[in-house]
Design an enzyme around this catalytic site. Structure first.
Site, PDB file in Angstrom:
ATOM      1  N   ARG A  54       0.841  -1.193   0.000  1.00 45.76           N
ATOM      2  CA  ARG A  54       0.000   0.000   0.000  1.00 45.76           C
ATOM      3  C   ARG A  54       0.883   1.253   0.000  1.00 45.76           C
ATOM      4  NH1 ARG A  54       1.569   2.191   3.885  1.00 45.76           N
ATOM      5  NH2 ARG A  54       0.283   4.013   3.478  1.00 45.76           N
ATOM      6  N   GLY A  55       0.180   2.409  -0.193  1.00 44.28           N
ATOM      7  CA  GLY A  55       0.916   3.656  -0.350  1.00 44.28           C
ATOM      8  C   GLY A  55       1.104   3.850  -1.846  1.00 44.28           C
ATOM      9  N   ALA A  56       0.750   5.035  -2.336  1.00 43.04           N
ATOM     10  CA  ALA A  56       0.678   5.235  -3.791  1.00 43.04           C
ATOM     11  C   ALA A  56       1.980   4.881  -4.528  1.00 43.04           C
ATOM     12  CB  ALA A  56       0.242   6.671  -4.065  1.00 43.04           C
ATOM     13  N   ARG A  94      -7.654  -1.243  -7.098  1.00 45.98           N
ATOM     14  CA  ARG A  94      -7.918  -0.039  -6.282  1.00 45.98           C
ATOM     15  C   ARG A  94      -7.951   1.161  -7.228  1.00 45.98           C
ATOM     16  NH1 ARG A  94      -4.524   1.083  -0.987  1.00 45.98           N
ATOM     17  NH2 ARG A  94      -6.480   2.002  -0.252  1.00 45.98           N
ATOM     18  N   GLN A 197      -3.065   3.143   9.645  1.00 40.57           N
ATOM     19  CA  GLN A 197      -1.729   3.223   9.034  1.00 40.57           C
ATOM     20  C   GLN A 197      -0.805   4.137   9.840  1.00 40.57           C
ATOM     21  OE1 GLN A 197      -4.600   3.483   7.380  1.00 40.57           O
ATOM     22  NE2 GLN A 197      -4.477   2.732   5.292  1.00 40.57           N
ATOM     23  N   ASP A 238      -2.331  10.521  -3.194  1.00 35.83           N
ATOM     24  CA  ASP A 238      -2.576   9.445  -4.156  1.00 35.83           C
ATOM     25  C   ASP A 238      -2.851   9.949  -5.566  1.00 35.83           C
ATOM     26  OD1 ASP A 238      -3.106   8.224  -1.429  1.00 35.83           O
ATOM     27  OD2 ASP A 238      -3.126   6.497  -2.764  1.00 35.83           O
ATOM     28  N   ASN A 248      -6.056  12.078  -0.729  1.00 39.27           N
ATOM     29  CA  ASN A 248      -5.203  11.324   0.198  1.00 39.27           C
ATOM     30  C   ASN A 248      -6.113  10.597   1.181  1.00 39.27           C
ATOM     31  OD1 ASN A 248      -2.527  10.579   1.110  1.00 39.27           O
ATOM     32  ND2 ASN A 248      -2.923  11.813   2.920  1.00 39.27           N
ATOM     33  N   LYS A 249      -5.516   9.856   2.068  1.00 36.65           N
ATOM     34  CA  LYS A 249      -6.252   9.038   3.026  1.00 36.65           C
ATOM     35  C   LYS A 249      -7.386   9.807   3.708  1.00 36.65           C
ATOM     36  CE  LYS A 249      -5.924   5.627   3.672  1.00 36.65           C
ATOM     37  NZ  LYS A 249      -6.853   4.693   2.975  1.00 36.65           N
TER      38      LYS A 249
HETATM   39  O1  MRU Z   1      -4.990   3.154   1.693  1.00 40.05           O
HETATM   40  P1  MRU Z   1      -3.514   3.425   1.697  1.00 40.05           P
HETATM   41  O2  MRU Z   1      -2.853   3.011   2.949  1.00 40.05           O
HETATM   42  O3  MRU Z   1      -2.836   2.889   0.466  1.00 40.05           O
HETATM   43  O4  MRU Z   1      -3.439   5.003   1.622  1.00 40.05           O
HETATM   44  C1  MRU Z   1      -2.200   5.598   1.512  1.00 40.05           C
HETATM   45  C2  MRU Z   1      -2.221   7.058   1.629  1.00 40.05           C
HETATM   46  O5  MRU Z   1      -3.240   7.687   1.701  1.00 40.05           O
HETATM   47  C3  MRU Z   1      -0.882   7.709   1.560  1.00 40.05           C
HETATM   48  O6  MRU Z   1      -0.874   8.896   2.277  1.00 40.05           O
HETATM   49  C4  MRU Z   1      -0.566   8.006   0.088  1.00 40.05           C
HETATM   50  O7  MRU Z   1      -0.676   6.854  -0.687  1.00 40.05           O
HETATM   51  C5  MRU Z   1       0.765   8.583  -0.064  1.00 40.05           C
HETATM   52  S1  MRU Z   1       2.019   7.381   0.228  1.00 40.05           S
HETATM   53  C6  MRU Z   1       3.470   8.167   0.024  1.00 40.05           C
END
Ligand code: MRU
Length: 340
Positions: A54-56, A94, A197, A238, A248-249
């Site tokens: 996970r994480g973009a 996703r 997270q 993202d 973002n999250k």
């Molecule tokens: O659902 P996730 O854990 O993949 O969400 C991730 C985020 O929202 C991060 O802040 C984003 O991907 C940036 S990661 C450098």
């Protein structure tokens, strides 16, 4: 609790025999550090969907390697069509992080251009995507650090560190770089409901790096800002729309609104590849809706809400460009009004 060192750890990599993508299963952290070897498209889809990876940016790196691994077992006949089908399948796991489709498209272009050498070209390109992310994150960290002052208390949301990208990460990069240089910053970490997270991954990564970490529930951030306890907010993202609206999250928007109200700078840190000019504004960004069981069951010994009620579980939100003090990429520091 296992220890990880952000400079030596890859949350995503290619196996030595190049037949699988190896990931850290991020759902198990911080209690267990377990690596998974993924070989099939179905395993890879599941790993993205369940946030094992996970994480973009990490999802982008993963998709680069996944395409390279899957290509090894596609027959010559209909090679590009099959690779494209597998790419679309991965992209459907996703919807919000643009890095996933960006990496798949980049790999499809690589395969087309390389012709009969496509399989080896895909491996080389996947490694290139990964190495680029390492240098991009370092540059983002340098740019972000240039905006901070010794002693700043930084609020961060979700996880934008080494697990979500490579090495320095994006939203956490300045904290890690500062620590290396003896420049004192401290972190206030939103736990980040519902998948935690912040508590599970960000607090873990920063603590491992020797940084002073204070964990809070998401709904405490505005109160701390009102008391003058936060000097800046730093998050990853993202997808950035052409006008600077930023996904973002879920919970990032609340932090941005509070930061604007209390005059706290709000910084979005991301690679330039996260900008998606095909989205004119944030209204064009698809926000993932997830299974509400993570609200009621996942991290609780006993169910926390009655059976049979409705739920909403949007996984991201969109922060309007005017709430963002600066968008920081490897190319520099951009300020509102944004025009990509
Ligand atoms: O659902 P996730 O854990 O993949 O969400 C991730 C985020 O929202 C991060 O802040 C984003 O991907 C940036 S990661 C450098």
């Amino acid at each position: 609790m296992p220890e990880i060192e952000y400079k030596k750890m890859d949350s995503v990599r290619l196996s030595a025999d190049k037949h699988s993508v190896v990931i850290i299963d991020q759902t198990l952290l911080p209690n267990e550090l377990k690596y998974l070897e993924l070989t099939s498209a179905e395993q890879m889809f599941e790993a993205i969907k369940q946030l094992r990876v996970r994480g973009a940016p990490a999802i982008g790196i993963f998709a680069g390697y996944a395409m390279a691994v899957l290509a090894q077992s596609i027959l010559d006949e209909g090679f590009l069509g099959r690779l494209s089908q597998l790419g679309s399948y991965l992209v459907s796991s996703r919807p919000t992080a643009v890095n996933l489709s960006w990496a798949v498209e980049r790999q499809l272009k690589t395969a087309k251009k390389a012709g009969e050498n496509a399989r080896s070209a895909l491996i080389d390109e996947a490694v290139k995507i990964h190495l680029e992310d390492i240098s991009t994150c370092k540059a983002i960290a340098e740019n972000t650090l240039s905006l901070l002052h010794e002693g700043d208390r930084i609020l961060t949301h979700c996880n934008a560190g080494a697990l979500a990208c490579s090495r320095y990460g994006t939203g956490l990069g300045a904290l890690l770089l500062a620590a290396e240089r003896g420049f004192k910053l401290s972190a206030v970490v939103d736990e980040t409901r519902p998948l935690l997270q912040g508590a599970r991954l960000t607090a873990y990564e920063l603590h491992n790096a020797g940084i002073d970490v204070t964990l809070i529930c998401d709904n405490m951030a505005a109160w701390l800002m009102s008391n003058g306890e936060i000097d800046a907010v730093m998050v990853g993202c993202d997808r950035v729309a052409a006008n600077g609206d930023t996904a973002n999250k879920i919970g990032t928007l609340s932090a941005a609104v509070a930061a604007k109200h209390f005059g706290v700078p709000f910084y979005v840190c991301c690679p330039y590849s996260t900008v998606d000019t095909s989205c004119r504004t944030g209204a064009d960004i698809v926000v993932e809706e997830r299974d509400g069981s993570e609200l009621t069951e996942l991290y609780f010994a006993r169910r926390t809400a009655p059976e049979g009620i409705g739920f909403r579980d949007p996984s991201f939100d969109v922060t309007p460009a005017e709430l963002i003090t600066a968008i920081i990429t490897e190319r520099g520091i951009l300020r509102y009004p944004y025009a990509f």
